[in-house]
Write an enzyme that holds these catalytic residues in place. Structure first.
Site, PDB file in Angstrom:
ATOM      1  N   HIS A 307       0.751   8.118  -1.033  1.00 17.56           N
ATOM      2  CA  HIS A 307       1.572   9.138  -0.643  1.00 17.56           C
ATOM      3  C   HIS A 307       2.271   8.847   1.027  1.00 17.56           C
ATOM      4  CE1 HIS A 307       4.234  12.685  -1.051  1.00 17.56           C
ATOM      5  NE2 HIS A 307       3.522  12.682  -2.596  1.00 17.56           N
ATOM      6  N   ASP A 365      -0.310  12.160  -9.392  1.00 18.23           N
ATOM      7  CA  ASP A 365      -0.167  11.338 -10.666  1.00 18.23           C
ATOM      8  C   ASP A 365      -1.701  10.317 -11.021  1.00 18.23           C
ATOM      9  OD1 ASP A 365       2.093  11.590 -10.995  1.00 18.23           O
ATOM     10  OD2 ASP A 365       3.153  10.150  -9.398  1.00 18.23           O
TER      11      ASP A 365
HETATM   12  N1  CMC Z   1      -2.677   0.399  -3.452  1.00 19.10           N
HETATM   13  C1  CMC Z   1      -2.235  -0.760  -2.057  1.00 19.10           C
HETATM   14  N2  CMC Z   1      -2.181  -0.156  -0.480  1.00 19.10           N
HETATM   15  C2  CMC Z   1      -1.089   0.675   0.001  1.00 19.10           C
HETATM   16  C3  CMC Z   1      -0.935   1.331  -1.474  1.00 19.10           C
HETATM   17  C4  CMC Z   1      -1.292   2.084  -2.791  1.00 19.10           C
HETATM   18  N3  CMC Z   1      -1.088   2.436  -3.998  1.00 19.10           N
HETATM   19  N4  CMC Z   1      -0.072   2.483  -1.147  1.00 19.10           N
HETATM   20  C5  CMC Z   1       0.493   1.887   0.317  1.00 19.10           C
HETATM   21  N5  CMC Z   1      -0.498   0.874   0.760  1.00 19.10           N
HETATM   22  C6  CMC Z   1      -0.528   0.139   1.677  1.00 19.10           C
HETATM   23  C7  CMC Z   1       0.771  -0.318   1.591  1.00 19.10           C
HETATM   24  O1  CMC Z   1       0.341  -2.418   1.556  1.00 19.10           O
HETATM   25  C8  CMC Z   1       1.334  -0.947   3.354  1.00 19.10           C
HETATM   26  O2  CMC Z   1      -0.192  -1.765   4.253  1.00 19.10           O
HETATM   27  P1  CMC Z   1       0.310  -2.195   5.653  1.00 19.10           P
HETATM   28  O3  CMC Z   1       0.206  -1.180   6.823  1.00 19.10           O
HETATM   29  O4  CMC Z   1      -0.398  -3.635   6.036  1.00 19.10           O
HETATM   30  O5  CMC Z   1       2.016  -3.193   5.225  1.00 19.10           O
HETATM   31  C9  CMC Z   1       0.128   1.215   4.572  1.00 19.10           C
HETATM   32  O6  CMC Z   1       0.123   1.361   3.003  1.00 19.10           O
HETATM   33  C10 CMC Z   1       1.972   1.842   3.881  1.00 19.10           C
HETATM   34  O7  CMC Z   1       1.889   1.833   3.094  1.00 19.10           O
HETATM   35  P2  CMC Z   1       4.134   2.018   2.904  1.00 19.10           P
HETATM   36  O8  CMC Z   1       4.267   1.827   1.583  1.00 19.10           O
HETATM   37  O9  CMC Z   1       4.525   1.794   3.779  1.00 19.10           O
HETATM   38  O10 CMC Z   1       3.886   3.519   2.553  1.00 19.10           O
HETATM   39  P3  CMC Z   1       5.235   4.917   1.924  1.00 19.10           P
HETATM   40  O11 CMC Z   1       4.611   5.709   2.671  1.00 19.10           O
HETATM   41  O12 CMC Z   1       6.349   3.739   2.241  1.00 19.10           O
HETATM   42  O13 CMC Z   1       4.893   4.586   0.816  1.00 19.10           O
HETATM   43  C11 CMC Z   1       3.889   5.403  -1.692  1.00 19.10           C
HETATM   44  C12 CMC Z   1       4.026   5.695  -0.536  1.00 19.10           C
HETATM   45  C13 CMC Z   1       3.561   6.511  -2.448  1.00 19.10           C
HETATM   46  C14 CMC Z   1       5.570   4.634  -2.212  1.00 19.10           C
HETATM   47  C15 CMC Z   1       2.853   4.147  -1.761  1.00 19.10           C
HETATM   48  O14 CMC Z   1       1.545   4.778  -0.893  1.00 19.10           O
HETATM   49  C16 CMC Z   1       2.630   3.468  -3.347  1.00 19.10           C
HETATM   50  O15 CMC Z   1       4.090   2.826  -3.618  1.00 19.10           O
HETATM   51  N6  CMC Z   1       2.065   4.157  -4.660  1.00 19.10           N
HETATM   52  C17 CMC Z   1       2.004   3.606  -5.670  1.00 19.10           C
HETATM   53  C18 CMC Z   1       2.347   4.581  -6.174  1.00 19.10           C
HETATM   54  C19 CMC Z   1       2.195   6.230  -7.015  1.00 19.10           C
HETATM   55  O16 CMC Z   1       1.658   6.213  -6.674  1.00 19.10           O
HETATM   56  N7  CMC Z   1       3.452   6.838  -6.177  1.00 19.10           N
HETATM   57  C20 CMC Z   1       3.773   8.456  -7.064  1.00 19.10           C
HETATM   58  C21 CMC Z   1       3.582   8.944  -5.329  1.00 19.10           C
HETATM   59  S1  CMC Z   1       3.199  10.711  -5.547  1.00 19.10           S
HETATM   60  C22 CMC Z   1       4.093  11.700  -6.530  1.00 19.10           C
HETATM   61  C23 CMC Z   1       5.355  11.358  -6.747  1.00 19.10           C
HETATM   62  O17 CMC Z   1       5.702  11.419  -5.332  1.00 19.10           O
HETATM   63  O18 CMC Z   1       6.439  10.653  -7.022  1.00 19.10           O
END
Ligand code: CMC
Length: 430
Positions: A307, A365
């Site tokens: 998240h 989720d």
């Molecule tokens: N699985 C594997 N690695 C992950 C994941 C994951 N679900 N989420 C983040 N990471 C890693 C990512 O690769 C990155 O690694 P590095 O620093 O080595 O590049 C690090 O963690 C930080 O990730 P980010 O993409 O920079 O983080 P963000 O804050 O931009 O993204 C997120 C947040 C929710 C989009 C992401 O965690 C994700 O894609 N999760 C899966 C989708 C999901 O479950 N979304 C629902 C969110 S809760 C409900 C809502 O808000 O709607």
């Protein structure tokens, strides 16, 4: 009186004092509103990772501690002791309603649940296999054409009616989108049922036989609605605020929010998560998927994990985990393979160095899909249900924004990296 804090910024030897604003809770905020006028520079923050786009009194999140409050009340207390329409009132008006206020509010919402009969024609224009989110984006935008008497955003009384209409009609629209996809007749709302029970009734009953809503399922549905009601300045809420900053009508603004929610990084994650659990299929295959999630060359991510704000357990996931057990018990589902995979995946991920280091915990989720599937919803309905629940959050934030006398149109700037100015070349010379 405490001395006002300031931040000092030095550019090319010139110093600028920037005021620091202190919130009720959470980190201080550097006020850069006059920065461009004074120093001729912009700040750069794609993805808004360090930017407060507005002030708000509605919802607070402490992502490090895993805290979520609405108007100061913790989400677990609201999910366990309150119910969705009371939380809607709290979000909209800022205080818990007295008995009379709640009764009036529930009566108003109940009386607005039907749709203008002509709206049925909009549904019939869609293909049967349309994703219900596609239908919802279209129909919610289209209802701007029906409720002209609540579209003047400068009139507080009309804003109030629009808020009530949207909260009341969204379950009807989502249920109709579902019924349409099945080829079954639309089911009209029933006023004697609660908000959640009525939604289940509109989704699952058919005219050919009576349908009794299971109270445990109605309670679980209500909890899912409550846990998704608002979440501060997330992508879809910010979309609603940005759309509304131009003075657009409320139905168009909420349609924009639905469109943004649809993506798999946001509301679409509940559908993507269950599809992933099904793809994993058996506990034995979990290590393979964990390895893929960690592989930098593989775009795969564990859906339902991570998240932007929570760097701890999502407090909503905690409540839903209990709800999932309760619902499966009531439905007599003990040997559910998806649930087994989910529980084992959660256990392994929480012990894995990669997930610990990156603070990736299960989010809301992760469990909502398991409950919704057990209730009989197809995965395509998961995100529409999220949209139903989040409508009150969008509308509360929209109302708050419009009541602000300092409202400005949202207009971000950019770091331009394109070509410098150059002369047009006629096609014969290219
Ligand atoms: N699985 C594997 N690695 C992950 C994941 C994951 N679900 N989420 C983040 N990471 C890693 C990512 O690769 C990155 O690694 P590095 O620093 O080595 O590049 C690090 O963690 C930080 O990730 P980010 O993409 O920079 O983080 P963000 O804050 O931009 O993204 C997120 C947040 C929710 C989009 C992401 O965690 C994700 O894609 N999760 C899966 C989708 C999901 O479950 N979304 C629902 C969110 S809760 C409900 C809502 O808000 O709607």
């Amino acid at each position: 009186m405490a001395e006002a804090k300031t931040a000092t910024l030095t550019i090319d030897g010139k110093t600028y004092e920037l005021p620091i604003l202190s919130p009720t809770s959470g980190p201080d905020v550097i006020d850069i509103r006059k920065l461009y006028a004074q120093a001729g520079v912009f700040t750069y923050d794609p993805g808004f990772t360090s930017t407060a786009a507005c002030d708000s009194t509605i919802t607070f999140i402490d992502g490090e501690e895993g805290i979520l409050t609405h108007r100061g009340y913790p989400i677990d207390q609201l999910a366990n002791d309150s119910h969705y329409l009371e939380v809607c009132y709290l979000l909209l008006y800022g205080h818990l309603p007295g008995p009379r206020e709640l009764e009036d509010f529930e009566r108003i919402i109940t009386r607005h649940t039907m749709l203008n009969e002509q709206i049925h024609f909009f549904f019939r224009g869609f293909r049967r296999d349309s994703h219900p989110m596609a239908t919802m984006v279209g129909v919610v935008g289209a209802i701007s054409a029906f409720y002209h008497d609540s579209a003047d955003v400068n009139d507080p009384a009309q804003r109030e009616v629009a808020a009530h209409r949207l909260i009341a009609k969204m379950p009807t629209i989502a249920a109709m989108a579902y019924k349409y996809s099945l080829g079954q007749p639309f089911v009209y709302p029933r006023n004697e049922l609660s908000y959640a029970a009525n939604f289940l009734h509109m989704c699952f009953s058919v005219p050919a036989e009576p349908y009794h809503v299971n109270p445990v399922l109605a309670r679980a549905m209500d909890r899912i609605f409550t846990l998704h009601a608002d979440h501060e300045q997330n992508a879809s809420t910010s979309t609603v605020r940005l759309a509304s900053s131009s003075g657009a009508n409320p139905f168009a603004c909420i349609a924009a929010g639905i469109a943004c929610l649809w993506g798999p990084a946001h509301g679409g994650a509940n559908q993507a998560c269950l599809e992933m659990l099904r793809e994993i299929g058996t506990v034995e295959r979990i290590p393979e998927f964990i390895a893929r999630a960690k592989d930098k060359n593989d775009p795969f991510r564990l859906m339902g994990f991570g998240h932007r704000v929570y760097k701890n357990f999502d407090p909503r996931a905690k409540v839903l985990k209990e709800s999932a057990d309760e619902v499966l018990e009531v439905l007599g589902i003990h040997e559910n393979e998806t649930l087994k995979v989910a529980k084992e995946l959660e256990r392994i991920a929480l012990e894995d160095e990669y997930f610990i280091e990156k603070k990736l915990y299960p989010n809301v989720d992760f469990y909502s899909g398991i409950i919704l599937e057990a209730m009989g919803f197809p995965t395509s309905m998961f995100t529409p249900i999220f949209a139903v629940a989040r409508t009150v959050g969008w509308i509360s934030q929209w109302k708050e924004q419009l009541a602000d006398p300092q409202l400005k149109i949202g207009r971000p700037r950019q770091l331009y990296l394109g070509a410098e100015e150059r002369d047009y070349v006629g096609i014969e010379r290219r």
